[in-house]
Enzyme design. Sequence first.
Site, PDB file in Angstrom:
ATOM      1  N   TYR A 293       0.841  -1.208   0.000  1.00 14.53           N
ATOM      2  CA  TYR A 293       0.000   0.000   0.000  1.00 14.53           C
ATOM      3  C   TYR A 293       0.875   1.255   0.000  1.00 14.53           C
ATOM      4  O   TYR A 293       0.633   2.207  -0.743  1.00 14.53           O
ATOM      5  CB  TYR A 293      -0.881  -0.049   1.246  1.00 14.53           C
ATOM      6  CG  TYR A 293      -1.769   1.141   1.505  1.00 14.53           C
ATOM      7  CD1 TYR A 293      -2.995   1.262   0.868  1.00 14.53           C
ATOM      8  CD2 TYR A 293      -1.395   2.126   2.425  1.00 14.53           C
ATOM      9  CE1 TYR A 293      -3.834   2.341   1.139  1.00 14.53           C
ATOM     10  CE2 TYR A 293      -2.225   3.203   2.706  1.00 14.53           C
ATOM     11  CZ  TYR A 293      -3.444   3.306   2.061  1.00 14.53           C
ATOM     12  OH  TYR A 293      -4.268   4.381   2.322  1.00 14.53           O
TER      13      TYR A 293
ATOM     14  N   ASP B   1       1.111  -4.938  17.178  1.00 16.26           N
ATOM     15  CA  ASP B   1       0.827  -3.530  17.463  1.00 16.26           C
ATOM     16  C   ASP B   1       0.924  -2.665  16.207  1.00 16.26           C
ATOM     17  O   ASP B   1       0.436  -1.542  16.183  1.00 16.26           O
ATOM     18  CB  ASP B   1       1.840  -2.985  18.482  1.00 16.26           C
ATOM     19  CG  ASP B   1       1.311  -3.093  19.906  1.00 16.26           C
ATOM     20  OD1 ASP B   1       0.107  -3.329  20.071  1.00 16.26           O
ATOM     21  OD2 ASP B   1       2.115  -2.929  20.836  1.00 16.26           O
TER      22      ASP B   1
HETATM   23  N1  LIG Z   1      -9.641   5.468   6.052  1.00 13.90           N
HETATM   24  C1  LIG Z   1      -8.489   5.985   6.470  1.00 13.90           C
HETATM   25  O1  LIG Z   1      -8.183   5.943   7.670  1.00 13.90           O
HETATM   26  C2  LIG Z   1      -7.562   6.668   5.505  1.00 13.90           C
HETATM   27  C3  LIG Z   1      -6.419   7.292   6.025  1.00 13.90           C
HETATM   28  C4  LIG Z   1      -5.566   7.939   5.160  1.00 13.90           C
HETATM   29  C5  LIG Z   1      -5.823   7.941   3.803  1.00 13.90           C
HETATM   30  N2  LIG Z   1      -6.925   7.331   3.317  1.00 13.90           N
HETATM   31  C6  LIG Z   1      -7.168   7.375   1.865  1.00 13.90           C
HETATM   32  O2  LIG Z   1      -8.399   8.044   1.653  1.00 13.90           O
HETATM   33  C7  LIG Z   1      -9.004   7.553   0.463  1.00 13.90           C
HETATM   34  C8  LIG Z   1     -10.437   7.161   0.771  1.00 13.90           C
HETATM   35  O3  LIG Z   1     -10.413   6.152   1.757  1.00 13.90           O
HETATM   36  P1  LIG Z   1     -11.735   5.619   2.463  1.00 13.90           P
HETATM   37  O4  LIG Z   1     -11.382   5.322   3.867  1.00 13.90           O
HETATM   38  O5  LIG Z   1     -12.866   6.510   2.123  1.00 13.90           O
HETATM   39  O6  LIG Z   1     -11.901   4.209   1.722  1.00 13.90           O
HETATM   40  P2  LIG Z   1     -13.176   3.270   1.625  1.00 13.90           P
HETATM   41  O7  LIG Z   1     -14.226   3.681   2.575  1.00 13.90           O
HETATM   42  O8  LIG Z   1     -12.649   1.869   1.679  1.00 13.90           O
HETATM   43  O9  LIG Z   1     -13.696   3.564   0.175  1.00 13.90           O
HETATM   44  C9  LIG Z   1     -12.958   3.154  -0.937  1.00 13.90           C
HETATM   45  C10 LIG Z   1     -13.629   3.736  -2.140  1.00 13.90           C
HETATM   46  O10 LIG Z   1     -12.881   3.348  -3.290  1.00 13.90           O
HETATM   47  C11 LIG Z   1     -13.751   2.699  -4.200  1.00 13.90           C
HETATM   48  N3  LIG Z   1     -13.013   1.684  -4.910  1.00 13.90           N
HETATM   49  C12 LIG Z   1     -12.215   0.719  -4.374  1.00 13.90           C
HETATM   50  N4  LIG Z   1     -11.740  -0.074  -5.351  1.00 13.90           N
HETATM   51  C13 LIG Z   1     -12.256   0.413  -6.525  1.00 13.90           C
HETATM   52  C14 LIG Z   1     -12.133   0.035  -7.878  1.00 13.90           C
HETATM   53  N5  LIG Z   1     -11.377  -1.011  -8.257  1.00 13.90           N
HETATM   54  N6  LIG Z   1     -12.817   0.734  -8.808  1.00 13.90           N
HETATM   55  C15 LIG Z   1     -13.574   1.788  -8.450  1.00 13.90           C
HETATM   56  N7  LIG Z   1     -13.719   2.223  -7.191  1.00 13.90           N
HETATM   57  C16 LIG Z   1     -13.060   1.522  -6.232  1.00 13.90           C
HETATM   58  C17 LIG Z   1     -14.874   2.116  -3.352  1.00 13.90           C
HETATM   59  O11 LIG Z   1     -16.031   1.883  -4.148  1.00 13.90           O
HETATM   60  P3  LIG Z   1     -17.203   0.864  -3.625  1.00 13.90           P
HETATM   61  O12 LIG Z   1     -17.898   1.570  -2.490  1.00 13.90           O
HETATM   62  O13 LIG Z   1     -18.109   0.699  -4.794  1.00 13.90           O
HETATM   63  O14 LIG Z   1     -16.500  -0.384  -3.199  1.00 13.90           O
HETATM   64  C18 LIG Z   1     -15.060   3.243  -2.342  1.00 13.90           C
HETATM   65  O15 LIG Z   1     -15.825   4.278  -2.886  1.00 13.90           O
HETATM   66  C19 LIG Z   1      -8.145   6.395  -0.011  1.00 13.90           C
HETATM   67  O16 LIG Z   1      -7.312   6.831  -1.062  1.00 13.90           O
HETATM   68  C20 LIG Z   1      -7.316   6.040   1.206  1.00 13.90           C
HETATM   69  O17 LIG Z   1      -6.079   5.477   0.853  1.00 13.90           O
HETATM   70  C21 LIG Z   1      -7.825   6.692   4.156  1.00 13.90           C
END
Ligand SMILES: NC(=O)c1ccc[n+]([C@@H]2O[C@H](COP(=O)([O-])OP(=O)(O)OC[C@H]3O[C@@H](n4cnc5c(N)ncnc54)[C@H](OP(=O)(O)O)[C@@H]3O)[C@@H](O)[C@H]2O)c1
Length: 323
Positions: A145, A279
């Site tokens: 990742y 952890d």
């Molecule tokens: N959550 C955290 O703590 C965190 C922290 C730092 C950075 N981020 C970053 O923030 C961003 C959003 O994260 P999030 O937590 O909102 O993630 P999430 O809730 O897991 O949502 C992922 C999103 O990406 C879409 N997606 C995944 N695979 C796909 C594919 N092959 N084609 C099209 N769409 C796809 C999903 O669509 P579906 O709903 O249709 O599956 C969903 O809308 C990401 O780039 C992540 O790396 C997150």
Amino acid sequence: MAECHTGQKRILVTGGSGLVGRAIQHVINEEGGGKEGEQWSFLSSKDANLMNKEETQAVFQKHKPTHVIHLAAMVGGLFKNMRVNLDFWRNNIYINDNVLQAAHDVAAVKVVSCLSTCIFPDKTTYPINETMIHNGPPHQSNFGYSYAKRMIDVYNRAYVEQNGRSYTSVIPTNVFGPHDNFNIEDGHVLPGLIHKAYIAQKEEKPLVVWGSGSPRRQFIYSLDLARLILWVVREYNEVEPIILSVGEEEEVSIKEAAEAVVRALDFKGEVVYDTDKSDGQFKKTASNEKLMRYLPDFPFTPFDKALKDTCDWFVANYDDARK
Ligand SMILES: NC(=O)c1ccc[n+]([C@@H]2O[C@H](COP(=O)([O-])OP(=O)(O)OC[C@H]3O[C@@H](n4cnc5c(N)ncnc54)[C@H](OP(=O)(O)O)[C@@H]3O)[C@@H](O)[C@H]2O)c1
């Protein structure tokens, strides 16, 4: 896919159905956070599989965005990362390559992509800042990742240098809020704790926290992050990433986070720590100094209030929540 507003700025959000994407939808649609002249579109994987080049090209040709907020990614917590590092690397590399090139092909003027503080070097000085992303190997638990995310910064600099586009990235710390993935095995620490405490409460069993409870994390509420990302897409003009985080003094231990969940859910049982579980990285304290230079008065939601709202949302939406 949801749409609203009409006008000259067509803003396309990939990953619009996820935790962060739903928070942006909420700010735009429920809080009046959209501006005149902006047309917002939110994609989910049902609109296009962004790992597939042709589907990505087609969905970008359909929307012809002028601006892109690129959130779509394969995302998961520590334990899922440790299981499938290869999948995290390949799937995210495909998604990012397809999205950034499709945005270029439709002449989008600006793309804001999402990195994460967990991609920084494992061995580092603290607090980490935006200049340190490439300074050493990431933590072994999530190297797939991390390297895929780091490459977004490489893409951005190359698109800016070679094509004169405005590509940049934001670096959130741990995000939480409504519509999170509350899956206990594969999700992040806070939604996992909320779900475990909810079940433990029902079954009158102890809440088992994985690990020692001593690692430290900064958490940002998804709605605060959404408001900050709107500011970035409208106002922030550097190619260099910007950390979107609460201050260093807001960092909490996993034990403190578990205690906050206990308070928010009014959990009455015992809390135990399973120290046989990993952890992960001990801490990844990030500096929000750059953000504070731009937005010194940004009103972050207090952690306890944001956590309570998230727990209330989870309880009210238990049947439909991702888990
Ligand atoms: N959550 C955290 O703590 C965190 C922290 C730092 C950075 N981020 C970053 O923030 C961003 C959003 O994260 P999030 O937590 O909102 O993630 P999430 O809730 O897991 O949502 C992922 C999103 O990406 C879409 N997606 C995944 N695979 C796909 C594919 N092959 N084609 C099209 N769409 C796809 C999903 O669509 P579906 O709903 O249709 O599956 C969903 O809308 C990401 O780039 C992540 O790396 C997150």
